[in-house]
Motif scaffolding. Structure first.
Motif, PDB file in Angstrom:
ATOM      1  N   UNK A 196       0.842  -1.197   0.000  1.00  0.00           N
ATOM      2  CA  UNK A 196       0.000   0.000   0.000  1.00  0.00           C
ATOM      3  C   UNK A 196       0.878   1.248   0.000  1.00  0.00           C
ATOM      4  N   UNK A 197       0.660   2.124  -0.964  1.00  0.00           N
ATOM      5  CA  UNK A 197       1.385   3.402  -0.951  1.00  0.00           C
ATOM      6  C   UNK A 197       0.738   4.304   0.090  1.00  0.00           C
ATOM      7  N   UNK A 198       1.547   4.954   0.899  1.00  0.00           N
ATOM      8  CA  UNK A 198       1.063   5.803   1.986  1.00  0.00           C
ATOM      9  C   UNK A 198       1.393   7.258   1.680  1.00  0.00           C
ATOM     10  N   UNK A 199       0.366   8.090   1.694  1.00  0.00           N
ATOM     11  CA  UNK A 199       0.548   9.539   1.571  1.00  0.00           C
ATOM     12  C   UNK A 199       0.139  10.134   2.910  1.00  0.00           C
TER      13      UNK A 199
ATOM     14  N   UNK B  55      -3.632  -0.169   5.944  1.00  0.00           N
ATOM     15  CA  UNK B  55      -2.485  -0.890   5.389  1.00  0.00           C
ATOM     16  C   UNK B  55      -2.563  -2.391   5.654  1.00  0.00           C
ATOM     17  N   UNK B  56      -3.744  -2.896   5.986  1.00  0.00           N
ATOM     18  CA  UNK B  56      -3.875  -4.332   6.266  1.00  0.00           C
ATOM     19  C   UNK B  56      -4.688  -5.009   5.177  1.00  0.00           C
ATOM     20  N   UNK B  57      -4.473  -6.305   5.039  1.00  0.00           N
ATOM     21  CA  UNK B  57      -5.125  -7.057   3.963  1.00  0.00           C
ATOM     22  C   UNK B  57      -6.222  -7.977   4.491  1.00  0.00           C
ATOM     23  N   UNK B  58      -6.881  -7.559   5.535  1.00  0.00           N
ATOM     24  CA  UNK B  58      -8.000  -8.349   6.042  1.00  0.00           C
ATOM     25  C   UNK B  58      -9.117  -7.424   6.507  1.00  0.00           C
TER      26      UNK B  58
ATOM     27  N   UNK C 297      -5.092  -6.033  -0.724  1.00  0.00           N
ATOM     28  CA  UNK C 297      -4.190  -4.988  -0.270  1.00  0.00           C
ATOM     29  C   UNK C 297      -4.710  -3.636  -0.765  1.00  0.00           C
ATOM     30  N   UNK C 298      -4.997  -2.690   0.135  1.00  0.00           N
ATOM     31  CA  UNK C 298      -5.434  -1.367  -0.324  1.00  0.00           C
ATOM     32  C   UNK C 298      -4.405  -0.740  -1.261  1.00  0.00           C
ATOM     33  N   UNK C 299      -4.897  -0.059  -2.265  1.00  0.00           N
ATOM     34  CA  UNK C 299      -4.013   0.566  -3.248  1.00  0.00           C
ATOM     35  C   UNK C 299      -3.280   1.756  -2.652  1.00  0.00           C
TER      36      UNK C 299
ATOM     37  N   UNK D 216      -8.086 -10.264  -7.107  1.00  0.00           N
ATOM     38  CA  UNK D 216      -7.839  -9.031  -6.372  1.00  0.00           C
ATOM     39  C   UNK D 216      -9.124  -8.243  -6.194  1.00  0.00           C
ATOM     40  N   UNK D 217      -9.231  -7.590  -5.052  1.00  0.00           N
ATOM     41  CA  UNK D 217     -10.404  -6.758  -4.797  1.00  0.00           C
ATOM     42  C   UNK D 217     -10.393  -5.549  -5.720  1.00  0.00           C
TER      43      UNK D 217
END
Length: 388
Positions: free
Chosen positions: A11-14, A146-149, A170-172, A129-130
């Motif tokens: 996950x890219x974090x801004x 940032x979690x995949x659940x 995984x959130x984009x 993928x979601x």
């Protein structure tokens, strides 16, 4: 056999003050033309949603809004939103909210691309993928950005199931704007902050920790210990608010590649049964499970005590120093006016045994630092209930 570790993070974090205004631009960069915003009715009427919508409108991103998000997201609500997303051919989701909104959006995204129903994807890996997902946390606690659940309630079984996959859910993008948390009520600041602390402590002490998650967990513990009370006492403290949001994200990155244990097994049980908010539920049990786990890994609780900034007196054994972490968390809960078990509507001594049994049967119990049985859970809930 070669010992290996997996650390999942894509996950890219801004992060930073004002980044909420960039969501429209980010959608354009990512190629999203039509998005569904998932939030609750309170946030939908907030200035933060207005900033988000203005950002999307400015960049000509078509956007829809759905607000049926409850504190413990329900499978049927996820399915209903997924049907709307399919009918309107959205190409991305945006979750604005705490862990409930983000978890619900993940489940919606899973059903849109994988078919079936949310319940059918409970506790099993996804096939695809979601739908692309942008997470915008409005509290500092869950780390769900940032979690995949996603933890979703099956209301018929009064059971919290996990819809998740380390590759396919995984959130984009995570948009972490602490500006959103400046007006957070004290009660939410408190329970969400202890939720983040729980993530870090359990990530560091469960059986499947690893060096990368260890480093993140200890940093999260340190930042929360330094900033949670400041954010609680002065909600406008911009530095404390920003540090708490970063710490929450760190906690999410830590536990998702290690795990959580008995505290969460307890919390998921009472959350599904009594609809107790997740952060509050974790807070109820954290110090008691910590005390129970110390004999299994006293050296790890010594590290936690150091990260909390607790003073070690001359001659203290590791166990004595480790126990200072328990007293610290109990005192923190009192300072933050966290509810006790006696304050939770519906929980009575008559249902202690069932709570203990359901907690013991929770899959998270297997990864707890110390082997834990139904009898152990029962003793812990009695201890927590009687501790004034």
């Amino acid at each position: 056999m070669l010992e290996t570790n997996n650390f999942f993070h894509a996950t890219r974090i801004v992060e930073g003050y004002g980044v909420l205004k960039t969501v429209g631009e980010e959608c354009n960069h990512l190629g999203f033309k039509k998005v569904l915003v998932i939030t609750d009715s309170f946030l939908a009427s907030s200035e933060h949603y207005k900033v988000l919508k203005d950002s999307l409108d400015k960049e000509n991103v078509v956007n829809y809004l759905l607000t049926n998000v409850k504190p413990n997201p329900r499978a049927e609500d996820c399915d209903e939103m997924a049907a709307f997303a399919k009918e309107n051919h959205v190409d991305a989701l945006i979750a604005l909210g705490g862990g409930s909104a983000m978890d619900q959006a993940k489940a919606v995204g899973a059903v849109v691309t994988n078919g079936k129903t949310t319940i059918e994807w409970g506790d099993t890996e996804l096939e695809k993928k979601i739908l692309p997902l942008i997470c915008i946390p409005t509290t500092s606690g869950t780390g769900a950005e940032v979690t995949w659940c996603a933890v979703i309630t099956d209301t018929k079984r009064q059971y919290k199931m996990t819809v998740g996959d380390p590759v396919h859910m995984i959130p984009t993008l995570a948009i972490c704007d602490p500006e959103i948390t400046l007006g957070l009520p004290k009660s939410l600041t408190a329970s969400c902050g202890v939720d983040a602390l729980t993530h870090c402590i359990e990530a560091y002490t469960v059986q499947v920790h690893q060096p990368i998650t260890d480093a993140l967990a200890l940093k999260g513990i340190s930042m929360i210990s330094e900033n949670l009370e400041k954010a609680y006492n002065d909600g406008s403290d911009r530095n404390a608010r920003r540090n708490m949001m970063i710490a929450s994200t760190i906690g999410g990155m830590s536990f998702i590649s290690s795990n959580v244990g008995a505290v969460h097994a307890f919390a998921e049980t009472v959350g599904a049964w009594f609809d107790t908010p997740h952060g509050v539920a974790n807070s109820l049990f954290l110090p008691y499970v910590m005390e129970y786990n110390i004999p299994a890994c006293p050296e790890r609780f010594v590290d936690i005590a150091c990260a909390m900034g607790l003073k070690r007196e001359d001659g203290m054994t590791d166990e004595e120093y480790a126990l200072k972490t328990v007293e610290y968390v109990k005192a923190l809960n009192r300072k933050l006016n966290i509810p006790t078990i006696r304050d939770i509507k519906g929980i009575t001594e008559e249902n202690f045994e069932t709570i203990a049994e359901r907690s013991a049967n929770n899959v998270l119990s297997a990864d707890n630092a110390r082997k834990i049985t139904k009898e152990d859970y029962l003793n812990l809930i009695i201890k927590a209930y009687n501790d004034k």
